[in-house]
Design a protein around this motif. Structure first.
Motif, PDB file in Angstrom:
ATOM      1  N   LEU A   1       0.824  -1.205   0.000  1.00 15.29           N
ATOM      2  CA  LEU A   1       0.000   0.000   0.000  1.00 15.29           C
ATOM      3  C   LEU A   1       0.860   1.259   0.000  1.00 15.29           C
ATOM      4  CD1 LEU A   1      -2.429   1.860   0.494  1.00 15.29           C
ATOM      5  CD2 LEU A   1      -2.442   1.098   2.882  1.00 15.29           C
ATOM      6  N   PHE A   2       1.854   1.320   0.871  1.00 15.08           N
ATOM      7  CA  PHE A   2       2.667   2.526   0.982  1.00 15.08           C
ATOM      8  C   PHE A   2       3.498   2.773  -0.274  1.00 15.08           C
ATOM      9  CE2 PHE A   2       2.901   2.849   5.923  1.00 15.08           C
ATOM     10  CZ  PHE A   2       1.514   2.748   5.972  1.00 15.08           C
ATOM     11  N   SER A   3       3.771   1.711  -1.043  1.00 19.63           N
ATOM     12  CA  SER A   3       4.548   1.901  -2.275  1.00 19.63           C
ATOM     13  C   SER A   3       3.816   2.786  -3.275  1.00 19.63           C
ATOM     14  CB  SER A   3       4.865   0.544  -2.915  1.00 19.63           C
ATOM     15  OG  SER A   3       3.700  -0.046  -3.500  1.00 19.63           O
ATOM     16  N   LEU A   4       2.503   2.909  -3.139  1.00 17.71           N
ATOM     17  CA  LEU A   4       1.742   3.768  -4.040  1.00 17.71           C
ATOM     18  C   LEU A   4       2.075   5.241  -3.835  1.00 17.71           C
ATOM     19  CD1 LEU A   4      -1.727   1.966  -3.875  1.00 17.71           C
ATOM     20  CD2 LEU A   4      -0.086   1.943  -5.762  1.00 17.71           C
ATOM     21  N   TYR A   5       2.734   5.574  -2.739  1.00 16.10           N
ATOM     22  CA  TYR A   5       3.126   6.960  -2.463  1.00 16.10           C
ATOM     23  C   TYR A   5       4.537   7.272  -2.965  1.00 16.10           C
ATOM     24  CZ  TYR A   5      -0.948   7.155   0.636  1.00 16.10           C
ATOM     25  OH  TYR A   5      -2.231   7.132   1.146  1.00 16.10           O
ATOM     26  N   SER A   6       5.135   6.359  -3.721  1.00 13.90           N
ATOM     27  CA  SER A   6       6.551   6.487  -4.082  1.00 13.90           C
ATOM     28  C   SER A   6       6.858   7.677  -4.980  1.00 13.90           C
ATOM     29  CB  SER A   6       7.038   5.202  -4.770  1.00 13.90           C
ATOM     30  OG  SER A   6       6.319   4.984  -5.981  1.00 13.90           O
ATOM     31  N   GLU A   7       5.846   8.226  -5.643  1.00 17.62           N
ATOM     32  CA  GLU A   7       6.095   9.363  -6.540  1.00 17.62           C
ATOM     33  C   GLU A   7       5.815  10.707  -5.872  1.00 17.62           C
ATOM     34  OE1 GLU A   7       7.518   8.961  -9.468  1.00 17.62           O
ATOM     35  OE2 GLU A   7       7.573   6.809  -9.003  1.00 17.62           O
ATOM     36  N   ILE A   8       5.488  10.707  -4.601  1.00 20.98           N
ATOM     37  CA  ILE A   8       5.231  11.970  -3.900  1.00 20.98           C
ATOM     38  C   ILE A   8       6.545  12.740  -3.754  1.00 20.98           C
ATOM     39  CG2 ILE A   8       4.430  13.017  -1.759  1.00 20.98           C
ATOM     40  CD1 ILE A   8       2.215  11.743  -3.451  1.00 20.98           C
ATOM     41  N   ASP A   9       6.558  13.989  -4.199  1.00 16.80           N
ATOM     42  CA  ASP A   9       7.775  14.805  -4.143  1.00 16.80           C
ATOM     43  C   ASP A   9       7.981  15.384  -2.751  1.00 16.80           C
ATOM     44  OD1 ASP A   9       8.440  14.454  -6.826  1.00 16.80           O
ATOM     45  OD2 ASP A   9       7.141  16.107  -7.461  1.00 16.80           O
ATOM     46  N   LEU A  10       9.223  15.316  -2.291  1.00 17.00           N
ATOM     47  CA  LEU A  10       9.635  15.972  -1.053  1.00 17.00           C
ATOM     48  C   LEU A  10      10.828  16.849  -1.376  1.00 17.00           C
ATOM     49  CD1 LEU A  10       9.488  13.041   1.540  1.00 17.00           C
ATOM     50  CD2 LEU A  10       7.689  14.646   0.919  1.00 17.00           C
ATOM     51  N   GLY A  11      10.772  18.106  -0.993  1.00 13.08           N
ATOM     52  CA  GLY A  11      11.862  19.003  -1.369  1.00 13.08           C
ATOM     53  C   GLY A  11      11.957  20.204  -0.456  1.00 13.08           C
ATOM     54  N   LYS A  12      12.428  21.291  -1.004  1.00 12.67           N
ATOM     55  CA  LYS A  12      12.644  22.507  -0.223  1.00 12.67           C
ATOM     56  C   LYS A  12      11.331  22.963   0.397  1.00 12.67           C
ATOM     57  CE  LYS A  12      16.622  24.025  -2.943  1.00 12.67           C
ATOM     58  NZ  LYS A  12      17.182  25.064  -3.844  1.00 12.67           N
ATOM     59  N   GLY A  13      11.424  23.307   1.658  1.00 13.25           N
ATOM     60  CA  GLY A  13      10.228  23.724   2.382  1.00 13.25           C
ATOM     61  C   GLY A  13       9.575  22.606   3.169  1.00 13.25           C
ATOM     62  N   ASP A  14       9.911  21.348   2.836  1.00 11.68           N
ATOM     63  CA  ASP A  14       9.391  20.206   3.593  1.00 11.68           C
ATOM     64  C   ASP A  14      10.372  19.893   4.727  1.00 11.68           C
ATOM     65  OD1 ASP A  14       7.110  19.770   1.979  1.00 11.68           O
ATOM     66  OD2 ASP A  14       8.344  18.740   0.496  1.00 11.68           O
ATOM     67  N   ARG A  15       9.869  19.831   5.926  1.00 11.49           N
ATOM     68  CA  ARG A  15      10.729  19.696   7.111  1.00 11.49           C
ATOM     69  C   ARG A  15      10.397  18.411   7.875  1.00 11.49           C
ATOM     70  NH1 ARG A  15       8.975  24.952   6.964  1.00 11.49           N
ATOM     71  NH2 ARG A  15       7.345  24.475   8.505  1.00 11.49           N
ATOM     72  N   LEU A  16      11.419  17.602   8.061  1.00  8.62           N
ATOM     73  CA  LEU A  16      11.309  16.350   8.804  1.00  8.62           C
ATOM     74  C   LEU A  16      12.301  16.360   9.958  1.00  8.62           C
ATOM     75  CD1 LEU A  16      10.366  13.284   9.046  1.00  8.62           C
ATOM     76  CD2 LEU A  16      12.397  12.760   7.673  1.00  8.62           C
ATOM     77  N   THR A  17      11.859  15.904  11.127  1.00 11.93           N
ATOM     78  CA  THR A  17      12.781  15.709  12.246  1.00 11.93           C
ATOM     79  C   THR A  17      12.763  14.239  12.638  1.00 11.93           C
ATOM     80  OG1 THR A  17      12.535  17.945  13.138  1.00 11.93           O
ATOM     81  CG2 THR A  17      13.286  16.246  14.655  1.00 11.93           C
ATOM     82  N   VAL A  18      13.939  13.649  12.737  1.00 14.04           N
ATOM     83  CA  VAL A  18      14.080  12.291  13.259  1.00 14.04           C
ATOM     84  C   VAL A  18      14.346  12.405  14.753  1.00 14.04           C
ATOM     85  CG1 VAL A  18      15.439  10.167  13.183  1.00 14.04           C
ATOM     86  CG2 VAL A  18      14.915  11.391  11.062  1.00 14.04           C
TER      87      VAL A  18
END
Length: 562
Positions: free
Chosen positions: A107-124
């Motif tokens: 199911l999650f593989s269907l999201y593989s083309e979602i773009d993540l780039g400048k302005g997107d912020r992730l914290t681990v």
């Protein structure tokens, strides 16, 4: 049984009867699914799983690498006085939850083309427990995977570290906000809170911070995702009903982290203490390396228990009894070795003539027998991550590993290994052993080694109380020397190495979690941007989870949403 399935089918039941039934089940510590599926030891529930998941739809949809292959079966407990009686553990008795978790890699593989780039912020967000640096290195590895996949994604890292510990050096552009804590609760610094607050999404990996809910209450806006370490599907924090995920080899887990490996030389090592002990110089050249390897076997031996160390050492001595080379082991953590020496267990190693230990600039020697092998143990202190990876590649076939990261390094380098795990690794080692039995059954000597890993666990599992017990409760302990000799004899057969290589390729090709990690993050960002797609996912896939539609229909229906 047909009546029970009618109950599950939610036919018209009187409210009073339903409440009385629920009250009765609660008193007995059971759920309705346990009543339906648990009476057959889980066989009915597993049959329902196999009906829901079969290979042909995954093949036809081109997603066979995401097929949730059940090998060990659903987690069970067994009746202490009659092990022929078993039941599925309480968190694994709900078929819709199992189907949800089993379908997620696809199911999650269907999201593989979602773009993540400048302005997107992730914290681990990484909570480092007080048992080593594996949690920190796991967080760093996850960031490395995500940073390579999404070079424009803004990634921050908050690491909670026990007070008084000296953190290892980490190379690369991703450096954590260090938060040092005492006990099990951290006073999170302003800069760390700022990083968390500014995030679109937060990935907690690989352990579950016990005060996560309090932290979430302070951070209302970010989307949280919790991903656990290998083999944790049976823990309360990561079971199928928890809404969280974990890595590992069970069909309900998401695989292991893998990276590309390359050849290495001793000259790449930065640990001068180890180089001086091995070569007498901090800059060995090709000639020095050739001369050294002509007279020595070299192994990285990252072990954790006395029992594992005994079996491993005996195995190496037995495996090389027919040649004249000395055996050299690099031991980054010497705690098990100290316990072994204090208990004089090293004297039990058959075929050992001499033991040398190099520690803190000193050499300690002991004569053991009249003939046999010389075993040299080098304790260079804390090994930096880059050196550790180099040592994995330099090690002979059969390095010692003890946790998620060292195991992943061994698989990435396609090396044979001995997994010396403590009790928290129990279910992962059981899954690994079951996978070996299932996929490399023709390599009998390799199976001998995997079975010895499982038997080693028995020595340090907690005492099990109560009427129902785990599978390993019924396994009898075998003498450590006997286990070591069995493993060493198996290593003399080249087919054991062939078995390890085959299983290693299977793990890389079918059980890599790198894609899932990226898809998980892409899905999190996508749902944040498009709550309508999150609602559509829930609407469509609920039909599969509750038996109103099959997997292929739901997958194809949701795929057009993109």
């Amino acid at each position: 049984m047909s009546f029970l399935f009618c109950l599950r089918g939610e036919l018209m039941l009187g409210g009073v009867f339903h409440s009385q039934l629920q009250e009765f089940l609660n008193e007995k510590g059971l759920s309705l699914d346990q009543l339906i599926y648990g009476s057959g030891g889980g066989s009915a529930l597993e049959r329902a799983w196999f009906e829901a998941f079969s290979e042909p739809p995954f093949l036809s949809l081109g997603i066979i690498r995401y097929f949730p292959r059940m090998v060990r079966g659903l987690p069970r407990v067994y009746l202490r006085n009659d092990p022929s009686q078993s039941r599925v553990k309480k968190h694994f008795d709900h078929l819709p939850s199992l189907k949800r978790v089993g379908s997620e890699r696809a199911l999650f593989s269907l999201y593989s083309e979602i773009d993540l780039g400048k302005g997107d912020r992730l914290t681990v967000f990484t909570w480092v427990m007080n048992d080593g640096w594996g949690d920190l290195i796991a967080g760093w590895e996850a960031i490395r995977v995500l940073g390579e996949k999404f070079p424009d994604l803004e990634i921050s890292w908050v690491a909670l570290v026990p007070e008084g510990k000296t953190a290892p050096k980490l190379t690369g552009r991703f450096q954590p906000h260090w938060v040092f804590y005492r006990g099990d609760k951290a006073d999170i610094s302003d800069d760390a809170m700022s990083a968390l607050s500014a995030s679109d999404c937060i990935l907690q990996f690989p352990t579950y911070y016990p005060h996560t809910d309090e932290l979430k209450d302070l951070l209302l806006t970010p989307t949280w995702m919790d991903l656990g370490e290998y083999g944790f599907i049976e823990l309360d924090a990561f079971h199928p009903k928890s809404g969280r995920w974990c890595l590992g080899l069970h069909c309900l887990e998401k695989g292991i982290l893998i990276h590309k490996s390359k050849s290495a030389s001793f000259a790449e090592l930065k640990n001068e203490s180890l180089l001086l002990s091995l070569f007498g110089t901090t800059a060995p050249g090709p000639l020095e390396e050739e001369q050294y390897l002509a007279n020595h076997h070299f192994y990285l031996s990252y072990l954790t228990t006395v029992e594992g160390g005994m079996i491993y050492s005996q195995a190496l001595v037995k495996a090389h009894e027919r040649d004249d080379k000395d055996i050299d082991c690099c031991v980054p953590d010497i705690s098990w070795l100290i316990d072994c020496i204090e208990a004089k267990r090293h004297l039990d190693i058959q075929g050992l003539k001499e033991l040398e230990i190099y520690f803190a600039g000193q050499k300690y020697s002991a004569s053991i027998g009249e003939r046999g092998k010389k075993l040299r143990i080098f304790c260079p202190g804390q090994i930096e991550d880059d050196d550790f990876r180099t040592l994995v590649r330099l090690s002979g076939e059969f390095l010692g590993v003890r946790g998620d990261q060292s195991f992943s390094e061994a698989i990435s380098a396609n090396k044979a290994y001995f997994y010396d795990g403590r009790s928290h690794a129990q279910h992962f080692i059981q899954d690994l052993s079951a996978l070996a039995e299932n996929r490399i059954g023709a390599h009998r000597t390799a199976l001998t080694i995997f079975r010895a890993m499982r038997k080693t666990l028995i020595y340090h599992l907690p005492i099990q109380e109560g009427e129902w017990v785990e599978e390993l409760y019924f396994q009898e302990k075998e003498p450590l020397t006997d286990l070591g000799l069995q493993v060493g004899l198996a290593l003399q057969d080249p087919d054991s190495l062939a078995g390890f290589k085959k299983l290693g390729r299977i793990l890389v090709e079918e059980y890599s979690a790198n894609e899932f990690l990226c898809h998980l993050i892409q899905r999190g960002f996508c749902h944040r941007r498009r709550p309508d797609l999150a609602r559509r996912e829930s609407l469509i896939w609920d039909d599969f989870f509750h038996g109103r539609a099959d997997f292929a229909t739901c997958f194809s229906s949701f795929k057009v949403s993109f």
